[in-house]
Scaffold this active site. Sequence first.
Site, PDB file in Angstrom:
ATOM      1  N   GLY A  28       0.948  -1.045   0.291  1.00 52.42           N
ATOM      2  CA  GLY A  28      -0.116  -0.109  -0.037  1.00 52.42           C
ATOM      3  C   GLY A  28       0.620   1.866  -0.073  1.00 52.42           C
ATOM      4  CE1 TYR A 178      -6.637   2.331  10.979  1.00 49.25           C
ATOM      5  CE2 TYR A 178      -8.855   3.804  10.312  1.00 49.25           C
ATOM      6  CZ  TYR A 178      -7.452   3.100  10.239  1.00 49.25           C
ATOM      7  OH  TYR A 178      -6.243   3.755   9.067  1.00 49.25           O
TER       8      TYR A 178
HETATM    9  N1  LIG Z   1      -5.883   3.263   2.945  1.00 52.40           N
HETATM   10  C1  LIG Z   1      -6.664   4.376   3.321  1.00 52.40           C
HETATM   11  O1  LIG Z   1      -7.439   4.524   3.350  1.00 52.40           O
HETATM   12  C2  LIG Z   1      -6.204   5.231   4.651  1.00 52.40           C
HETATM   13  C3  LIG Z   1      -6.374   6.519   5.183  1.00 52.40           C
HETATM   14  C4  LIG Z   1      -6.312   7.226   6.216  1.00 52.40           C
HETATM   15  C5  LIG Z   1      -5.333   6.196   6.784  1.00 52.40           C
HETATM   16  N2  LIG Z   1      -4.172   5.122   6.207  1.00 52.40           N
HETATM   17  C6  LIG Z   1      -3.367   4.777   7.233  1.00 52.40           C
HETATM   18  O2  LIG Z   1      -1.836   3.991   5.987  1.00 52.40           O
HETATM   19  C7  LIG Z   1      -1.525   3.295   7.207  1.00 52.40           C
HETATM   20  C8  LIG Z   1      -0.921   2.190   5.862  1.00 52.40           C
HETATM   21  O3  LIG Z   1      -1.990   1.847   5.064  1.00 52.40           O
HETATM   22  P1  LIG Z   1      -2.161   1.161   4.102  1.00 52.40           P
HETATM   23  O4  LIG Z   1      -3.921   1.531   3.697  1.00 52.40           O
HETATM   24  O5  LIG Z   1      -1.390   1.459   2.749  1.00 52.40           O
HETATM   25  O6  LIG Z   1      -2.665  -0.229   3.894  1.00 52.40           O
HETATM   26  P2  LIG Z   1      -1.687  -1.941   3.706  1.00 52.40           P
HETATM   27  O7  LIG Z   1      -1.849  -2.036   2.049  1.00 52.40           O
HETATM   28  O8  LIG Z   1      -2.532  -2.484   4.707  1.00 52.40           O
HETATM   29  O9  LIG Z   1      -0.702  -1.757   4.435  1.00 52.40           O
HETATM   30  C9  LIG Z   1      -0.840  -1.850   6.170  1.00 52.40           C
HETATM   31  C10 LIG Z   1       0.818  -2.011   6.140  1.00 52.40           C
HETATM   32  O10 LIG Z   1       0.907  -2.765   7.307  1.00 52.40           O
HETATM   33  C11 LIG Z   1       2.140  -3.764   7.068  1.00 52.40           C
HETATM   34  N3  LIG Z   1       1.469  -4.325   8.880  1.00 52.40           N
HETATM   35  C12 LIG Z   1       0.413  -4.784   9.149  1.00 52.40           C
HETATM   36  N4  LIG Z   1       0.618  -5.509  10.007  1.00 52.40           N
HETATM   37  C13 LIG Z   1       1.581  -5.838  10.432  1.00 52.40           C
HETATM   38  C14 LIG Z   1       1.849  -6.341  11.811  1.00 52.40           C
HETATM   39  N5  LIG Z   1       1.937  -6.902  12.519  1.00 52.40           N
HETATM   40  N6  LIG Z   1       3.506  -6.115  11.743  1.00 52.40           N
HETATM   41  C15 LIG Z   1       4.257  -5.908  10.415  1.00 52.40           C
HETATM   42  N7  LIG Z   1       3.748  -4.987   9.617  1.00 52.40           N
HETATM   43  C16 LIG Z   1       2.937  -4.614  10.152  1.00 52.40           C
HETATM   44  C17 LIG Z   1       1.448  -4.474   6.104  1.00 52.40           C
HETATM   45  O11 LIG Z   1       2.758  -5.412   6.029  1.00 52.40           O
HETATM   46  P3  LIG Z   1       2.075  -6.953   5.660  1.00 52.40           P
HETATM   47  O12 LIG Z   1       1.265  -6.405   4.164  1.00 52.40           O
HETATM   48  O13 LIG Z   1       3.890  -7.800   4.993  1.00 52.40           O
HETATM   49  O14 LIG Z   1       0.824  -7.405   5.880  1.00 52.40           O
HETATM   50  C18 LIG Z   1       1.976  -3.560   5.470  1.00 52.40           C
HETATM   51  O15 LIG Z   1       3.501  -3.152   4.812  1.00 52.40           O
HETATM   52  C19 LIG Z   1      -2.351   3.270   8.085  1.00 52.40           C
HETATM   53  O16 LIG Z   1      -1.375   3.578   9.231  1.00 52.40           O
HETATM   54  C20 LIG Z   1      -3.215   3.292   7.635  1.00 52.40           C
HETATM   55  O17 LIG Z   1      -4.576   3.725   8.994  1.00 52.40           O
HETATM   56  C21 LIG Z   1      -4.966   4.455   5.717  1.00 52.40           C
END
Ligand SMILES: NC(=O)c1ccc[n+]([C@@H]2O[C@H](COP(=O)([O-])OP(=O)(O)OC[C@H]3O[C@@H](n4cnc5c(N)ncnc54)[C@H](OP(=O)(O)O)[C@@H]3O)[C@@H](O)[C@H]2O)c1
Length: 296
Positions: A28, A178
């Site tokens: 992501g 969350y």
């Molecule tokens: N997507 C949105 O709309 C959005 C909006 C606002 C804020 N955010 C924030 O953006 C950040 C990144 O999210 P994303 O959207 O890019 O989600 P994502 O694609 O699901 O990526 C999440 C990342 O966190 C890692 N992760 C999850 N559980 C873990 C664990 N137990 N130990 C180590 N690493 C772990 C994952 O590793 P693996 O892939 O190896 O599991 C992945 O690299 C988060 O903090 C989220 O709250 C996202």
Amino acid sequence: MVAMPARRNWRTKLTASQTIVITGGTSGIGLATAERLARSGARLLLIGYNQPHIDAAERRLRDRAPDADVTIHRVDLSSLAEIKELAAVLNRELARIDVLVNNAGAIFTHPALTPDGLERTFALNHMSYFVLTNLLRKLLVESAPSRIINVTSEVHRAATLDFSDLQTTNRFRSWKAYSRSKLCNVLFTSELSRRLQGTGVTANSVHPGVVTTRFGDDRGLFGFGFRVFKTLIGTSPPAAAARIVNLATSPNLAGRTGEYFLGFFSVPPSPAARDAALALRLWNESLRLSGLDSIF
Ligand SMILES: NC(=O)c1ccc[n+]([C@@H]2O[C@H](COP(=O)([O-])OP(=O)(O)OC[C@H]3O[C@@H](n4cnc5c(N)ncnc54)[C@H](OP(=O)(O)O)[C@@H]3O)[C@@H](O)[C@H]2O)c1
């Protein structure tokens, strides 16, 4: 506070000698950020959890930035012991850290406790930021000017903190847990920036946008609804990554600290997120829960 168009003179200023650590750098937003920074020649340390995602990230980076200096560590960031082990490795192996991006995060449908007895949303989304940053603090200060970026969310505005149920373990609801953890990210950032005054290390938090990543996808009905929502109004991971790269590298933001960025713009976070007493109380409670209170 007036919204600042921090993007106006946006440009990347990184040198090959810089070292950047990104948690959640294998998927992501974190992976898109890594991809962009890898091409600048900086040394990257990425932390991921699922081996297939790590393998895919490795292939993608090798393909798109073949000369990049990238190391990926597999760590469960919801485990205090694994975070402490990771910090020990990074402190031993890195001469410096110019940028730390705390980005790993997730939303969980069902309540579960980690082996440390912490609710896992709180453990991963807040405690990993808190513990890793504190354990890397000395190296970040020695590397100053350096930057800490905490990826949070606009959903922090819906949250309040209740210290009698900080981890939302009474009547767990995934959205509540969350949004509360994302409020913790903003409060942590403001207390951290106060504590880092005068060190040359800055700390800011950022909402990257609603982004079409796999975030929340496998969460039943919520996942389905969120997937539709993301498809309708979401931005791409590279577009979200540009916002983080801006915070990590823009010369215009040198010295700016303790701010909350809505994408490229510095805006006030929620009233709860601006409560300095709340931020201090959260800091002290996180210190106690992490077991780091004997060190700091
Ligand atoms: N997507 C949105 O709309 C959005 C909006 C606002 C804020 N955010 C924030 O953006 C950040 C990144 O999210 P994303 O959207 O890019 O989600 P994502 O694609 O699901 O990526 C999440 C990342 O966190 C890692 N992760 C999850 N559980 C873990 C664990 N137990 N130990 C180590 N690493 C772990 C994952 O590793 P693996 O892939 O190896 O599991 C992945 O690299 C988060 O903090 C989220 O709250 C996202």
